[in-house]
Scaffold this motif. Structure first.
Motif, mmCIF file in Angstrom:
data_model
loop_
_atom_site.group_PDB
_atom_site.id
_atom_site.type_symbol
_atom_site.label_atom_id
_atom_site.label_comp_id
_atom_site.label_asym_id
_atom_site.label_seq_id
_atom_site.Cartn_x
_atom_site.Cartn_y
_atom_site.Cartn_z
ATOM 1 N N TYR A 30 -8.105 -7.339 1.672
ATOM 2 C CA TYR A 30 -8.763 -7.671 0.419
ATOM 3 C C TYR A 30 -8.903 -6.384 -0.389
ATOM 4 C CZ TYR A 30 -9.578 -12.077 2.683
ATOM 5 O OH TYR A 30 -9.395 -13.275 3.311
ATOM 6 N N VAL A 31 -8.076 -6.257 -1.403
ATOM 7 C CA VAL A 31 -7.982 -5.033 -2.194
ATOM 8 C C VAL A 31 -9.153 -4.946 -3.168
ATOM 9 C CG1 VAL A 31 -6.545 -3.750 -3.828
ATOM 10 C CG2 VAL A 31 -5.483 -5.017 -1.954
ATOM 11 N N GLN A 32 -9.696 -3.765 -3.284
ATOM 12 C CA GLN A 32 -10.768 -3.475 -4.229
ATOM 13 C C GLN A 32 -10.265 -3.753 -5.654
ATOM 14 O OE1 GLN A 32 -11.700 0.721 -4.264
ATOM 15 N NE2 GLN A 32 -13.842 0.339 -4.688
ATOM 16 N N PRO A 33 -11.027 -4.491 -6.473
ATOM 17 C CA PRO A 33 -10.572 -4.792 -7.838
ATOM 18 C C PRO A 33 -10.343 -3.539 -8.687
ATOM 19 C CG PRO A 33 -12.392 -6.213 -7.250
ATOM 20 C CD PRO A 33 -12.267 -5.188 -6.161
ATOM 21 N N ILE A 34 -11.186 -2.526 -8.510
ATOM 22 C CA ILE A 34 -10.978 -1.231 -9.165
ATOM 23 C C ILE A 34 -11.087 -0.171 -8.082
ATOM 24 C CG2 ILE A 34 -11.807 -1.900 -11.460
ATOM 25 C CD1 ILE A 34 -14.505 -0.563 -10.690
ATOM 26 N N GLY A 35 -10.229 0.799 -8.076
ATOM 27 C CA GLY A 35 -10.315 1.840 -7.062
ATOM 28 C C GLY A 35 -9.111 1.853 -6.140
ATOM 29 N N GLN A 36 -9.264 2.569 -5.044
ATOM 30 C CA GLN A 36 -8.133 2.852 -4.155
ATOM 31 C C GLN A 36 -8.375 2.406 -2.716
ATOM 32 O OE1 GLN A 36 -7.958 7.099 -4.736
ATOM 33 N NE2 GLN A 36 -6.860 6.903 -6.661
ATOM 34 N N LEU A 56 -6.020 3.254 0.277
ATOM 35 C CA LEU A 56 -4.654 2.836 -0.018
ATOM 36 C C LEU A 56 -3.828 3.896 -0.731
ATOM 37 C CD1 LEU A 56 -5.396 -0.790 -1.242
ATOM 38 C CD2 LEU A 56 -4.553 -0.071 1.007
ATOM 39 N N LYS A 57 -4.483 4.739 -1.515
ATOM 40 C CA LYS A 57 -3.749 5.671 -2.357
ATOM 41 C C LYS A 57 -4.523 6.977 -2.451
ATOM 42 C CE LYS A 57 -2.121 6.207 -7.052
ATOM 43 N NZ LYS A 57 -2.530 6.016 -8.399
ATOM 44 N N PHE A 58 -3.806 8.067 -2.551
ATOM 45 C CA PHE A 58 -4.422 9.383 -2.691
ATOM 46 C C PHE A 58 -4.013 10.017 -4.002
ATOM 47 C CE2 PHE A 58 -4.564 8.855 1.883
ATOM 48 C CZ PHE A 58 -5.809 9.368 2.194
ATOM 49 N N ASP A 59 -4.937 10.796 -4.546
ATOM 50 C CA ASP A 59 -4.652 11.674 -5.666
ATOM 51 C C ASP A 59 -4.684 13.101 -5.126
ATOM 52 O OD1 ASP A 59 -4.574 9.594 -7.570
ATOM 53 O OD2 ASP A 59 -6.756 9.619 -7.743
ATOM 54 N N VAL A 63 -9.504 15.132 -1.243
ATOM 55 C CA VAL A 63 -10.865 15.555 -0.929
ATOM 56 C C VAL A 63 -11.570 14.406 -0.210
ATOM 57 C CG1 VAL A 63 -11.092 17.196 -2.830
ATOM 58 C CG2 VAL A 63 -11.698 14.825 -3.206
ATOM 59 N N GLY A 64 -12.552 14.737 0.602
ATOM 60 C CA GLY A 64 -13.307 13.715 1.317
ATOM 61 C C GLY A 64 -12.818 13.520 2.731
ATOM 62 N N PRO A 65 -13.351 12.520 3.416
ATOM 63 C CA PRO A 65 -13.083 12.336 4.844
ATOM 64 C C PRO A 65 -11.726 11.698 5.179
ATOM 65 C CG PRO A 65 -14.599 10.658 4.079
ATOM 66 C CD PRO A 65 -14.370 11.592 2.920
ATOM 67 N N TYR A 66 -11.015 11.161 4.202
ATOM 68 C CA TYR A 66 -9.729 10.515 4.472
ATOM 69 C C TYR A 66 -8.599 11.530 4.359
ATOM 70 C CZ TYR A 66 -12.373 6.227 3.549
ATOM 71 O OH TYR A 66 -13.304 5.221 3.564
ATOM 72 N N THR A 67 -7.549 11.322 5.137
ATOM 73 C CA THR A 67 -6.329 12.111 5.007
ATOM 74 C C THR A 67 -5.150 11.148 5.019
ATOM 75 O OG1 THR A 67 -5.903 12.402 7.385
ATOM 76 C CG2 THR A 67 -7.395 14.006 6.326
ATOM 77 N N THR A 68 -3.967 11.652 4.765
ATOM 78 C CA THR A 68 -2.788 10.773 4.751
ATOM 79 C C THR A 68 -2.490 10.209 6.137
ATOM 80 O OG1 THR A 68 -1.358 12.696 4.992
ATOM 81 C CG2 THR A 68 -1.713 11.853 2.750
#
Length: 162
Positions: A30-36, A56-59, A63-68
């Motif tokens: 269930y994809v967030q309506p706005i955001g990643q 789902l996507k990185f810019d 930054v933050g706790p997620y990585t690829t």
């Protein structure tokens, strides 16, 4: 107090922002309506309906706790035996409600960007949990589900400010 229908954002007006898994579970993303972000739902039969959060996507820069190679956040009481979830109106908020038999019987605010969670509601003795129904300008609307044949009650919770 009941809010006029025009001031409440109903679940069927926000799809896929509000997802009710209390009656029938459907394993899906269930994809967030706005955001990643997205919520992955797992229907684990007697083990309940369980979820994880996926970036789902990185810019650049990241930054933050997620990585690829670490895109998923799962764990904690908020992810186990959920009844419903609802994306907030910003890019970071997710609200999750759990049932009281296998789950905690609580509702949570999750900041998906920082991977932090906060309990915002807990069921009382004699209740079986809650289901998120929507939100208005200032409140999260949930339905408290009693275990007995009593009538479910609407509960309004202030939207967390952090």
């Amino acid at each position: 107090m009941t809010l006029p229908l025009s001031s409440v954002t109903k679940a069927d007006q926000q799809k896929p922002a509000v997802h009710n898994a209390s009656q029938k579970c459907t394993s899906d993303r269930y994809v967030q309506p706005i955001g990643q972000f997205a919520v992955d739902v797992y229907c684990d039969d007697a083990l309940g309906t369980n979820i994880s959060i996926v970036k789902l996507k990185f810019d650049a820069p990241i930054v933050g706790p997620y990585t690829t190679t670490k895109r998923t956040w799962q764990g904690g009481d908020w992810a186990f035996s959920i009844t419903s979830f609802m994306w907030g109106k910003d890019k970071k908020s997710l609200y999750v409600a759990t049932e009281g038999y296998n789950g905690t019987g609580k509702a949570y605010y999750l900041n998906v960007e920082t991977q932090s969670s906060q309990e915002i509601w807990s069921m009382s003795s004699g209740d079986c949990g809650s289901v998120l129904k929507g939100m208005d300008k200032n409140n999260i609307i949930l339905e408290n589900i009693p275990c007995s044949g009593n009538q479910a009650q609407e509960v309004k919770l202030p939207i967390p400010t952090n």
